[in-house]
Motif scaffolding. Sequence first.
Motif, PDB file in Angstrom:
ATOM      1  N   ARG A 149       0.864  -1.182   0.000  1.00  0.00           N
ATOM      2  CA  ARG A 149       0.000   0.000   0.000  1.00  0.00           C
ATOM      3  C   ARG A 149       0.899   1.231   0.000  1.00  0.00           C
ATOM      4  NH1 ARG A 149      -0.982   3.581   3.649  1.00  0.00           N
ATOM      5  NH2 ARG A 149      -2.861   4.835   3.558  1.00  0.00           N
ATOM      6  N   ILE A 150       0.607   2.167  -0.902  1.00  0.00           N
ATOM      7  CA  ILE A 150       1.381   3.397  -1.030  1.00  0.00           C
ATOM      8  C   ILE A 150       0.431   4.582  -0.883  1.00  0.00           C
ATOM      9  CG2 ILE A 150       2.752   4.820  -2.615  1.00  0.00           C
ATOM     10  CD1 ILE A 150       4.355   2.445  -1.887  1.00  0.00           C
ATOM     11  N   GLU A 151       0.773   5.508  -0.013  1.00  0.00           N
ATOM     12  CA  GLU A 151      -0.006   6.744   0.161  1.00  0.00           C
ATOM     13  C   GLU A 151       0.282   7.661  -1.022  1.00  0.00           C
ATOM     14  OE1 GLU A 151      -2.554   9.372   1.455  1.00  0.00           O
ATOM     15  OE2 GLU A 151      -2.256   7.526   2.598  1.00  0.00           O
ATOM     16  N   ILE A 152      -0.759   8.301  -1.555  1.00  0.00           N
ATOM     17  CA  ILE A 152      -0.604   9.089  -2.780  1.00  0.00           C
ATOM     18  C   ILE A 152      -0.239  10.549  -2.541  1.00  0.00           C
ATOM     19  CG2 ILE A 152      -2.077   7.575  -4.137  1.00  0.00           C
ATOM     20  CD1 ILE A 152      -4.329   9.685  -3.815  1.00  0.00           C
ATOM     21  N   THR A 153       0.122  10.903  -1.325  1.00  0.00           N
ATOM     22  CA  THR A 153       0.460  12.299  -1.043  1.00  0.00           C
ATOM     23  C   THR A 153       1.842  12.699  -1.554  1.00  0.00           C
ATOM     24  OG1 THR A 153       1.143  11.622   1.169  1.00  0.00           O
ATOM     25  CG2 THR A 153      -1.073  12.535   0.941  1.00  0.00           C
ATOM     26  N   ASP A 154       2.726  11.730  -1.778  1.00  0.00           N
ATOM     27  CA  ASP A 154       4.054  12.051  -2.325  1.00  0.00           C
ATOM     28  C   ASP A 154       3.948  12.342  -3.822  1.00  0.00           C
ATOM     29  OD1 ASP A 154       5.393  11.741   0.098  1.00  0.00           O
ATOM     30  OD2 ASP A 154       5.798   9.622  -0.244  1.00  0.00           O
TER      31      ASP A 154
END
Length: 172
Positions: A149-154
């Motif tokens: 799971r990767i947070e899309i804020t970067d």
Amino acid sequence: MSPAAQHLVIMGVAGSGKTTIANLLSKRLGWIAAEADEFHPAVNIAKMSAGVPLDDDDRWPWLYAIRDWMGVQAENGRCTIVTCSALKRTYRNVLAQAAGDVTFVHLDGSSEVLAERMKTRSGHFMPPSLLPSQLSTLEPLAPDEAGLRIEITDSPAEIVDAILRHLGFAVA
């Protein structure tokens, strides 16, 4: 089939950046990429364009077509990157049946960020009104599923670097 055939399924709800990330990964890895939307029959696209969520009966043939395409690519020694919402585990189970190793990359973000992204994009048949139904359908990756799971804020570049590091690829 090449024993090294790998598939990355870039998953998440509409607006999560699947296409952007898949295209960047394809360029970095040199793997063939496909949009799951290309596998939808016209009737599915018409439903979504009208703001009608798809049901499982609509999705099964679509998922089998994606799985089969990944399998053909693997048989020809090609690794792939596919964008696909893959919202339910049962859907991911179908995709995981493809020949080769399948890894899911869940691009995740808040409903506010996703809605804003959907409002500002153009040329896509998925209206922002369907975001709540996608979010309610989403089943996050389970610990026993191959994926991350990767947070899309970067930034997209930072997201791609994080994915490559997780998969054991060198990051320049």
